[in-house]
Motif scaffolding. Structure first.
Motif, short mmCIF file in Angstrom:
data_model
loop_
_atom_site.label_atom_id
_atom_site.label_comp_id
_atom_site.label_asym_id
_atom_site.label_seq_id
_atom_site.Cartn_x
_atom_site.Cartn_y
_atom_site.Cartn_z
N ALA A 161 0.72 -1.20 -0.01
CA ALA A 161 -0.03 0.00 -0.13
C ALA A 161 0.94 1.24 -0.15
CB ALA A 161 -0.86 -0.05 1.17
N ARG A 162 1.94 1.15 0.63
CA ARG A 162 2.97 2.47 0.70
C ARG A 162 3.32 2.71 -0.60
NH1 ARG A 162 5.69 -0.11 5.09
NH2 ARG A 162 4.75 0.50 7.21
N LYS A 163 3.84 1.49 -1.36
CA LYS A 163 4.25 1.76 -2.66
C LYS A 163 3.31 2.25 -3.60
CE LYS A 163 6.56 -0.96 -6.55
NZ LYS A 163 6.94 -2.47 -6.80
N LEU A 164 2.22 1.75 -3.37
CA LEU A 164 0.77 2.33 -4.48
C LEU A 164 0.88 3.75 -4.25
CD1 LEU A 164 -1.21 1.76 -6.30
CD2 LEU A 164 -2.82 1.14 -4.29
N ALA A 165 0.63 4.24 -2.73
CA ALA A 165 0.46 5.58 -2.55
C ALA A 165 1.81 6.52 -3.25
CB ALA A 165 0.60 5.82 -0.96
N ALA A 166 3.02 5.80 -3.09
CA ALA A 166 4.17 6.62 -3.61
C ALA A 166 3.81 6.66 -5.20
CB ALA A 166 5.38 6.21 -3.46
N GLU A 206 -0.52 10.36 -3.69
CA GLU A 206 -1.27 10.72 -2.77
C GLU A 206 -1.95 9.54 -2.19
OE1 GLU A 206 -5.46 11.06 -5.85
OE2 GLU A 206 -4.58 12.65 -4.64
N LEU A 207 -2.88 9.51 -1.23
CA LEU A 207 -3.49 8.30 -0.43
C LEU A 207 -4.28 7.75 -1.34
CD1 LEU A 207 -3.58 9.39 3.36
CD2 LEU A 207 -1.88 7.98 2.14
N PRO A 208 -4.38 6.70 -1.53
CA PRO A 208 -5.37 5.70 -2.37
C PRO A 208 -6.46 5.76 -1.35
CG PRO A 208 -4.00 4.06 -1.46
CD PRO A 208 -3.20 5.43 -1.18
N SER A 209 -7.72 5.71 -2.31
CA SER A 209 -9.03 5.57 -1.43
C SER A 209 -9.24 4.17 -1.18
CB SER A 209 -10.16 6.09 -2.71
OG SER A 209 -10.29 5.26 -3.68
N ARG A 210 -10.44 4.06 -0.49
CA ARG A 210 -10.86 2.66 0.09
C ARG A 210 -11.03 1.81 -0.94
NH1 ARG A 210 -15.64 1.92 4.31
NH2 ARG A 210 -16.70 2.62 2.24
N LEU A 242 -6.33 -0.39 6.50
CA LEU A 242 -5.12 -0.24 5.84
C LEU A 242 -5.18 1.14 5.53
CD1 LEU A 242 -2.58 -1.38 4.55
CD2 LEU A 242 -4.03 -1.91 2.44
N LEU A 243 -6.41 1.96 5.27
CA LEU A 243 -6.18 3.26 4.74
C LEU A 243 -6.03 4.30 5.99
CD1 LEU A 243 -6.40 5.66 2.80
CD2 LEU A 243 -8.85 5.31 3.02
N ALA A 244 -6.32 3.74 7.30
CA ALA A 244 -6.11 4.49 8.29
C ALA A 244 -4.73 4.26 8.82
CB ALA A 244 -6.97 3.91 9.61
N ARG A 245 -4.00 3.24 8.26
CA ARG A 245 -2.74 2.91 8.85
C ARG A 245 -1.65 3.90 7.95
NH1 ARG A 245 -1.37 -2.19 10.98
NH2 ARG A 245 0.46 -1.78 10.97
N LEU A 246 -2.16 4.24 6.60
CA LEU A 246 -1.46 4.84 5.72
C LEU A 246 -1.57 6.38 6.17
CD1 LEU A 246 -2.57 3.25 2.26
CD2 LEU A 246 0.12 3.16 3.54
N ARG A 247 -2.84 6.64 6.40
CA ARG A 247 -2.92 8.20 6.96
C ARG A 247 -2.24 8.43 8.14
NH1 ARG A 247 -8.00 7.95 7.05
NH2 ARG A 247 -8.45 8.60 4.92
N ASP A 248 -2.14 7.75 9.29
CA ASP A 248 -1.33 8.11 10.33
C ASP A 248 0.25 8.15 9.96
OD1 ASP A 248 -3.53 7.67 12.04
OD2 ASP A 248 -3.18 5.84 12.47
N GLU A 249 0.65 7.40 9.27
CA GLU A 249 2.18 7.28 8.74
C GLU A 249 2.44 8.63 8.01
OE1 GLU A 249 3.14 3.98 6.54
OE2 GLU A 249 3.14 2.47 8.16
N ALA A 250 1.36 9.12 7.16
CA ALA A 250 1.49 10.39 6.43
C ALA A 250 1.62 11.50 7.32
CB ALA A 250 0.57 10.30 5.45
#
Length: 303
Positions: free
Chosen positions: A22-27, A31-35, A52-60
């Motif tokens: 998911a990190r690679k997809l966001a890169a 931007e953050l991918p949608s659900r 998974l999206l909440a984890r990506l948002r916290d890391e961002a």
């Protein structure tokens, strides 16, 4: 046939295993991918995609705070090396970080100040030359402070070294001749006033006899000496002190009169004293007994 997901398997993967992909997809997306994008890409359900999206948002968000802090440090002029902080490295510190950015309320920082020149430790600090003026004379040292805090407070006396008590044996040596003269005078006056040999134990010890004339010096002079001691000691109650004073003076006066009367009678060749002298001498033993008993009672009283 169902297309495989990541890691070459068609079965749904856990969130921890999907997170790197998911990190690679966001890169790639920037931007953050949608659900829905996560659900379609990794063939997962809505709950797992939301987690998974909440984890990506916290890391961002953590990465954004890290970048802001680095920017503030660089603005302060600190030499901070570029450190790449991956969001996965701060997963365990997420709960300890504050919810708000501590740098949001920081005051604006101006340009870096000029470097301060180094001054050797041994060099004295620079002092500007004072303007010419009257020469200052150093004040006199403060006077020694007295230990007495109030003018009316008396100064404590200096400690007195204990002195040795005076010896007594010279007094005994001087009193011995006086004792012999007084004894002989009272015994002689007693013989002129009817005192003489008596047998105090008739029928019991007929051979035992005593000259009653010795009762005069023993009674009068001994009481006078003891009353004088009680008076001068000052260690008795006030009534006993007054009684001892006047009775001692009276005893010494009576003793002096007795010696005068004896020597006058002997010088005149009188063999029998007049009646009034005989009466006074006969009352002396009784008076000594009464004064002795009274003084003993007053000395032992607590008034």
């Amino acid at each position: 046939m169902t297309a495989p997901t990541i890691n070459g398997t068609k079965y749904p993967q856990p969130v921890d295993e999907l997170l790197p992909a998911a990190r690679k997809l966001a890169a790639e997306l920037g931007e953050l991918p949608s659900r829905n994008k996560l659900m379609q890409t990794y063939r997962i359900g809505a709950p797992k995609a939301g987690e998974l999206l909440a984890r990506l948002r916290d890391e961002a968000e953590r990465q954004a705070r890290t970048d802001r802090m680095r920017g503030h440090l660089l603005a302060r002029g600190s030499s901070v090396e570029r450190v790449e902080l991956h969001p996965a490295d701060v997963d365990h510190a997420a709960d300890d970080e504050p919810t708000t950015d501590p740098w949001d309320y920081a005051e604006p920082i101006g340009p870096n100040p000029l470097p301060t020149p180094l001054v050797p430790e041994s060099a004295p600090p620079a002092v500007p030359n004072p303007a010419p003026g009257p020469e200052i004379t150093p004040a006199d040292p403060p006077a020694e402070v007295s230990t007495v805090s109030h003018p009316g407070t008396p100064t404590p006396p200096a400690p007195v070294k204990p002195s040795r008590p005076a010896v007594v044996w010279p007094v005994v040596l001087l009193a011995l001749p006086a004792f012999v003269a007084i004894w002989s005078g009272w015994v002689g006056l007693g013989g002129l006033t009817g005192f003489g040999i008596v047998h105090p134990l008739p029928g019991i010890a007929d051979g035992f006899s005593i000259n009653t004339a010795i009762t005069l010096p023993i009674g009068v002079e001994t009481y006078g000496a003891y009353a004088l001691y009680v008076w001068l000691s000052g260690r008795v109650p006030a009534p006993a002190l007054r009684f001892a004073k006047w009775s001692a003076l009276g005893s010494l006066l009576v003793g002096a009169l007795g010696q005068v009367a004896y020597h006058l009678l002997v010088a005149a060749g009188v063999t029998s004293a007049p009646w009034w002298i005989t009466t006074a001498v006969a009352c002396l033993p009784v008076a000594v007994l009464g004064m002795g008993a009274a003084l003993a009672h007053l000395v032992r009283s607590h008034n």
